[in-house]
Design a protein around this motif. Structure first.
Motif, short mmCIF file in Angstrom:
data_model
loop_
_atom_site.label_atom_id
_atom_site.label_comp_id
_atom_site.label_asym_id
_atom_site.label_seq_id
_atom_site.Cartn_x
_atom_site.Cartn_y
_atom_site.Cartn_z
N GLY A 1 0.12 -8.82 -19.63
CA GLY A 1 -0.50 -7.50 -19.49
C GLY A 1 -1.00 -7.16 -18.11
N ILE A 2 -0.68 -7.98 -17.12
CA ILE A 2 -1.08 -7.70 -15.73
C ILE A 2 0.05 -6.96 -15.03
N THR A 3 -0.25 -5.87 -14.36
CA THR A 3 0.79 -5.02 -13.79
C THR A 3 1.46 -5.67 -12.59
N MET A 4 2.65 -5.14 -12.28
CA MET A 4 3.39 -5.64 -11.12
C MET A 4 2.61 -5.37 -9.83
N SER A 5 1.91 -4.27 -9.78
CA SER A 5 1.12 -3.95 -8.58
C SER A 5 0.02 -4.99 -8.35
N LEU A 6 -0.61 -5.44 -9.46
CA LEU A 6 -1.66 -6.46 -9.33
C LEU A 6 -1.07 -7.80 -8.93
N TYR A 7 0.12 -8.12 -9.46
CA TYR A 7 0.79 -9.35 -9.01
C TYR A 7 1.12 -9.26 -7.53
N TYR B 1 7.88 -0.01 -4.76
CA TYR B 1 8.91 -0.39 -5.75
C TYR B 1 8.74 0.44 -7.03
N GLN B 2 7.49 0.62 -7.47
CA GLN B 2 7.24 1.42 -8.66
C GLN B 2 7.48 2.90 -8.40
N MET B 3 7.10 3.38 -7.23
CA MET B 3 7.34 4.79 -6.88
C MET B 3 8.83 5.10 -6.80
N ALA B 4 9.63 4.09 -6.41
CA ALA B 4 11.08 4.27 -6.28
C ALA B 4 11.80 4.09 -7.61
N GLY B 5 11.03 4.05 -8.71
CA GLY B 5 11.64 3.91 -10.02
C GLY B 5 12.19 2.52 -10.26
N ASN B 6 11.52 1.49 -9.70
CA ASN B 6 11.95 0.09 -9.83
C ASN B 6 13.35 -0.15 -9.25
N GLN B 7 13.68 0.60 -8.20
CA GLN B 7 14.94 0.42 -7.48
C GLN B 7 14.66 -0.24 -6.13
N VAL B 8 15.58 -1.10 -5.70
CA VAL B 8 15.34 -1.87 -4.49
C VAL B 8 15.95 -1.25 -3.23
N ALA B 9 16.87 -0.32 -3.38
CA ALA B 9 17.57 0.24 -2.21
C ALA B 9 16.62 0.82 -1.17
N PRO B 10 15.60 1.63 -1.55
CA PRO B 10 14.70 2.18 -0.53
C PRO B 10 13.94 1.10 0.23
N LEU B 11 13.62 -0.02 -0.45
CA LEU B 11 12.91 -1.11 0.22
C LEU B 11 13.82 -1.82 1.22
N PHE B 12 15.09 -1.95 0.87
CA PHE B 12 16.03 -2.60 1.77
C PHE B 12 16.26 -1.79 3.05
N VAL B 13 16.13 -0.47 2.95
CA VAL B 13 16.25 0.38 4.15
C VAL B 13 15.16 0.01 5.16
N ILE B 14 13.95 -0.21 4.65
CA ILE B 14 12.84 -0.62 5.53
C ILE B 14 13.16 -1.96 6.18
N THR B 15 13.73 -2.88 5.41
CA THR B 15 14.12 -4.19 5.96
C THR B 15 15.12 -4.02 7.10
N ILE B 16 16.07 -3.13 6.92
CA ILE B 16 17.08 -2.88 7.96
C ILE B 16 16.42 -2.38 9.25
N VAL B 17 15.49 -1.46 9.12
CA VAL B 17 14.79 -0.91 10.29
C VAL B 17 14.04 -2.02 11.03
N THR C 1 3.52 -6.48 1.80
CA THR C 1 3.21 -6.50 0.37
C THR C 1 2.23 -5.42 -0.03
N MET C 2 1.46 -4.89 0.91
CA MET C 2 0.61 -3.75 0.61
C MET C 2 1.45 -2.54 0.21
N ILE C 3 2.68 -2.52 0.71
CA ILE C 3 3.57 -1.38 0.46
C ILE C 3 4.61 -1.71 -0.60
N ALA C 4 5.10 -2.95 -0.63
CA ALA C 4 6.27 -3.30 -1.44
C ALA C 4 6.08 -3.02 -2.92
N GLY C 5 5.01 -3.57 -3.54
CA GLY C 5 4.81 -3.39 -4.98
C GLY C 5 4.68 -1.94 -5.39
N PRO C 6 3.71 -1.19 -4.81
CA PRO C 6 3.58 0.23 -5.16
C PRO C 6 4.83 1.04 -4.83
#
Length: 394
Positions: free
Chosen positions: A240-246, A153-169, A146-151
């Motif tokens: 008004g609380i950002t996704m990163s803070l959540y 996710y935002q860096m990837a333009g709110n797309q999930v595909a790059p995160l799923f690649v990490i899951t595969i690895v 979760t230290m990586i997932a939220g930020p």
């Protein structure tokens, strides 16, 4: 190559799995709501289907563990998960996302149940210590993920595909560990004795009452807990609380579980009755929702998460440990399967029921309902555990 499974290999597999999963579950509701433009009710239905598949996977794997080669069962579940995630990388729109997520849910239930069942077969450590360490490791993976997932996710333009690649690895690494080290003495060779109903494998009535009370309790607790990992993300971002803070709340959650577990491992040497950990933990979960009723600033959400974390760190690993101690050796896989199925049932109904309450009433009514439900669960556990006698430990 080890002839028999060692605890550290079990924990390494847990770490890879929890790290990989942490790129999926915290973002599911917000992704479906904001990117796929689905209502909270629809998102809740999707998560319910995911968890229902998880129930089926858990129950199936628990039954098969006692009858077939557990290592082959685990490998088949991991490989299937990798295939599904690979497809999700390429197709994560609507309706491909909910369909593939549901299939993935089946194998998540399969894998988690098998891992817990492997844990019941370790002879050199107590069930309490094994499940404490599994819970500790699971949340260590959550901290890192979760230290990586939220930020990310935002860096990837709110797309999930790059995160799923990490899951595969992570799942590929998990598979390698299982192939090389997940070896236990086969239990399926004695399955005929289980099927014949010999008394040595019967569950005493007192044990049955407590175990099934715990099944129902964990289902209801997870039904409420699921609000934190689903509907609360929308509630906080709408305020008004950002996704990163959540996302950072879950980093706090995982970090504190790691810290709390170090203390709890010491306390288990001083307090021998595991039910005291359950009593305390369920009370803390209840209090976390009381805090949410009054939460309007991020600091109060953090306080609620700290209390919730203290509750789950004490109660959640204690319940499967109690079930393992009260289950006959050749039926431990079956009852761990039921435990994970009950957990998944709570996760299945939580987002949907929460979404319906929110849309019919409000978030505050939801928080009041959740605190009331957990309070009743606490009362039930105390009454049943105090009134039940002649408990047999295996």
């Amino acid at each position: 190559m080890d002839k028999e499974l060692k605890l550290h290999w079990l924990l390494l597999g847990e770490l890879f799995g929890s790290f990989g999963n942490s790129f999926i579950w915290p973002l599911t509701t917000i992704y479906m709501h904001n990117q796929l433009h689905q209502s909270l009710t629809i998102s809740g239905i999707v998560l319910m289907l995911y968890s229902c598949a998880n129930v089926i996977g858990s129950s199936t794997a628990g039954a098969l563990f006692d009858r077939y080669d557990p290592q082959k069962l685990m490998i088949s579940g991991l490989i299937s998960s990798i295939i599904i995630m690979t497809i999700l990388v390429m197709f994560n729109g609507w309706p491909a996302y909910p369909i593939l997520l549901t299939l993935f849910g089946f194998f998540i239930g399969w894998i988690i149940t098998l891992l817990n069942s492997f844990g019941t077969q370790l002879k050199k450590q107590s069930s309490r210590f094994v499940f404490n360490m599994l819970y500790f490791t699971n949340n260590l993976g959550v901290v890192l993920g979760t230290m990586i997932a939220g930020p990310f996710y935002q860096m990837a333009g709110n797309q999930v595909a790059p995160l799923f690649v990490i899951t595969i690895v992570m799942y590929l690494a998990y598979t390698i560990v299982v192939i090389r080290h997940f070896r236990i003495k086969p239990t399926h060779l004695q399955s005929k004795k289980v099927k014949s109903g010999t008394t040595s494998y019967q569950l005493p009535m007192a044990n049955r009452i407590i175990i099934f009370t715990l099944f129902g309790s964990i289902a209801l607790i997870w039904l409420t807990y699921a609000q934190w990992s689903s509907n609360l993300s929308v509630y906080m971002t709408d305020n008004g609380i950002t996704m990163s803070l959540y996302s950072f709340l879950w980093t706090i959650n995982g970090f504190l579980i790691v810290v709390f577990q170090l203390i709890i491992n010491w306390l288990t040497k001083q307090i021998k009755n595991d039910f005291w950990f359950v009593y305390f933990g369920v009370s803390a979960c209840c209090l976390s929702f009381v805090v949410l009723i009054f939460a309007h600033t991020y600091l109060l959400f953090v306080l609620g998460m700290i209390i919730l974390t203290l509750g789950e760190a004490t109660a959640f690993p204690s319940i499967p440990a109690i079930i393992a101690d009260l289950s006959p050796q050749k039926l431990k896989g079956k009852y761990q399967g039921f435990f994970n199925a009950a957990t998944s049932l709570g996760k299945a109904g939580g987002p949907l029921i929460g979404g319906i309450i929110i849309e019919l009433f409000s978030y505050h009514i939801l928080f009041i309902v959740c605190s009331t439900v957990i309070g009743l669960v606490e009362l039930t556990i105390i009454i049943i555990s105090k009134l039940t006698y002649n408990i047999k430990r295996f």
